[in-house]
Design an enzyme around this catalytic site. Sequence first.
Site, PDB file in Angstrom:
ATOM      1  N   GLY A   1     -66.488 -13.511  60.626  1.00  0.00           N
ATOM      2  CA  GLY A   1     -66.313 -13.596  59.176  1.00  0.00           C
ATOM      3  C   GLY A   1     -66.382 -15.031  58.686  1.00  0.00           C
ATOM      4  O   GLY A   1     -65.725 -15.909  59.223  1.00  0.00           O
ATOM      5  N   VAL A   2     -67.182 -15.263  57.666  1.00  0.00           N
ATOM      6  CA  VAL A   2     -67.273 -16.608  57.102  1.00  0.00           C
ATOM      7  C   VAL A   2     -66.710 -16.683  55.683  1.00  0.00           C
ATOM      8  O   VAL A   2     -66.434 -17.760  55.182  1.00  0.00           O
ATOM      9  CB  VAL A   2     -68.725 -17.147  57.122  1.00  0.00           C
ATOM     10  CG1 VAL A   2     -69.134 -17.527  58.526  1.00  0.00           C
ATOM     11  CG2 VAL A   2     -69.695 -16.142  56.530  1.00  0.00           C
ATOM     12  N   GLY A   3     -66.548 -15.523  55.061  1.00  0.00           N
ATOM     13  CA  GLY A   3     -66.008 -15.519  53.705  1.00  0.00           C
ATOM     14  C   GLY A   3     -65.349 -14.187  53.405  1.00  0.00           C
ATOM     15  O   GLY A   3     -65.677 -13.174  54.017  1.00  0.00           O
TER      16      GLY A   3
ATOM     17  N   GLY B   1     -74.804  -9.971  56.220  1.00  0.00           N
ATOM     18  CA  GLY B   1     -73.909  -8.883  56.570  1.00  0.00           C
ATOM     19  C   GLY B   1     -72.638  -9.024  55.751  1.00  0.00           C
ATOM     20  O   GLY B   1     -72.518  -9.953  54.949  1.00  0.00           O
ATOM     21  N   CYS B   2     -71.690  -8.120  55.941  1.00  0.00           N
ATOM     22  CA  CYS B   2     -70.474  -8.147  55.124  1.00  0.00           C
ATOM     23  C   CYS B   2     -69.341  -7.476  55.900  1.00  0.00           C
ATOM     24  O   CYS B   2     -69.550  -6.442  56.532  1.00  0.00           O
ATOM     25  CB  CYS B   2     -70.726  -7.397  53.819  1.00  0.00           C
ATOM     26  SG  CYS B   2     -69.302  -7.341  52.723  1.00  0.00           S
TER      27      CYS B   2
ATOM     28  N   HIS C   1     -72.978 -14.522  47.800  1.00  0.00           N
ATOM     29  CA  HIS C   1     -72.466 -13.241  48.310  1.00  0.00           C
ATOM     30  C   HIS C   1     -71.034 -12.990  47.794  1.00  0.00           C
ATOM     31  O   HIS C   1     -70.706 -11.889  47.352  1.00  0.00           O
ATOM     32  CB  HIS C   1     -72.504 -13.282  49.842  1.00  0.00           C
ATOM     33  CG  HIS C   1     -71.954 -12.072  50.519  1.00  0.00           C
ATOM     34  ND1 HIS C   1     -72.766 -11.161  51.173  1.00  0.00           N
ATOM     35  CD2 HIS C   1     -70.688 -11.600  50.660  1.00  0.00           C
ATOM     36  CE1 HIS C   1     -72.002 -10.192  51.682  1.00  0.00           C
ATOM     37  NE2 HIS C   1     -70.740 -10.441  51.389  1.00  0.00           N
ATOM     38  N   GLU C   2     -70.194 -14.027  47.849  1.00  0.00           N
ATOM     39  CA  GLU C   2     -68.785 -13.854  47.457  1.00  0.00           C
ATOM     40  C   GLU C   2     -68.639 -13.676  45.945  1.00  0.00           C
ATOM     41  O   GLU C   2     -67.829 -12.863  45.496  1.00  0.00           O
ATOM     42  CB  GLU C   2     -67.937 -15.030  47.947  1.00  0.00           C
ATOM     43  CG  GLU C   2     -67.922 -15.229  49.471  1.00  0.00           C
ATOM     44  CD  GLU C   2     -67.537 -13.985  50.262  1.00  0.00           C
ATOM     45  OE1 GLU C   2     -66.774 -13.149  49.766  1.00  0.00           O
ATOM     46  OE2 GLU C   2     -68.032 -13.851  51.403  1.00  0.00           O
TER      47      GLU C   2
ATOM     48  N   HIS D   1     -69.282 -10.202  45.067  1.00  0.00           N
ATOM     49  CA  HIS D   1     -68.136  -9.313  45.316  1.00  0.00           C
ATOM     50  C   HIS D   1     -67.230  -9.230  44.092  1.00  0.00           C
ATOM     51  O   HIS D   1     -66.690  -8.170  43.778  1.00  0.00           O
ATOM     52  CB  HIS D   1     -67.279  -9.836  46.479  1.00  0.00           C
ATOM     53  CG  HIS D   1     -67.677  -9.293  47.816  1.00  0.00           C
ATOM     54  ND1 HIS D   1     -67.691  -7.951  48.103  1.00  0.00           N
ATOM     55  CD2 HIS D   1     -68.051  -9.910  48.971  1.00  0.00           C
ATOM     56  CE1 HIS D   1     -68.067  -7.765  49.363  1.00  0.00           C
ATOM     57  NE2 HIS D   1     -68.302  -8.935  49.910  1.00  0.00           N
TER      58      HIS D   1
HETATM   59 ZN    ZN Z   1     -69.002  -9.363  51.811  1.00  0.00          ZN
END
Ligand code: ZN
Length: 179
Positions: free
Chosen positions: A46-48, A101-102, A144-145, A148
């Site tokens: 996980g990076v975020g 990815g997520c 990406h964040e 969200h």
């Molecule tokens: Zn995500």
Amino acid sequence: MRKIIQIGNKMLRETAKDISLKDIKTVKIQKIIQDMKEALVKEADGVGLAAPQIGKSLRIFVISGKALKEKDKEEKVSEDLVFINPAITKQSRKKELMDEGCLSIRGRYGKVTRSSQVTIRAYDENGKRFERGASSLLAQIFQHEVDHLDGILFTDKAEVSKEISKDEWNHRKEIINEQ
Ligand code: ZN
């Protein structure tokens, strides 16, 4: 421990709410930030992590120090960075098709077109406003964040998305980590 919410949960589709500046230092918000950091550190790949992913519909995301270390030449891992009420203020017209990815869509992986460079403005966990530019992987993570927080998942934008095995996922993450 906080569970990371998975796709299908409608919380991930809500537009998250801004935090009023006077609330940033409250115990409630600080606890959410702490929970997010703890949930993120447990994820090797996980990076975020955005607040809706732990069930809080608030405009906060945390970037792992792991994702920032490429910035520093040193080996030591940077501290996690907190972004409150973030806004992307600039984004390059130049775009790249990037692997993505997520943590809320485990086992799925896709290719998403993202701006190669962005500038983001936000408040940190002390309520201090800051601005930061980013390119490539970090720019991708910011986009990406922020998505969200608007209820958007990468699979909404992915040109190709497919299920992959855990091994293949780990392999791809290694490639990303080596960049
Ligand atoms: Zn995500």
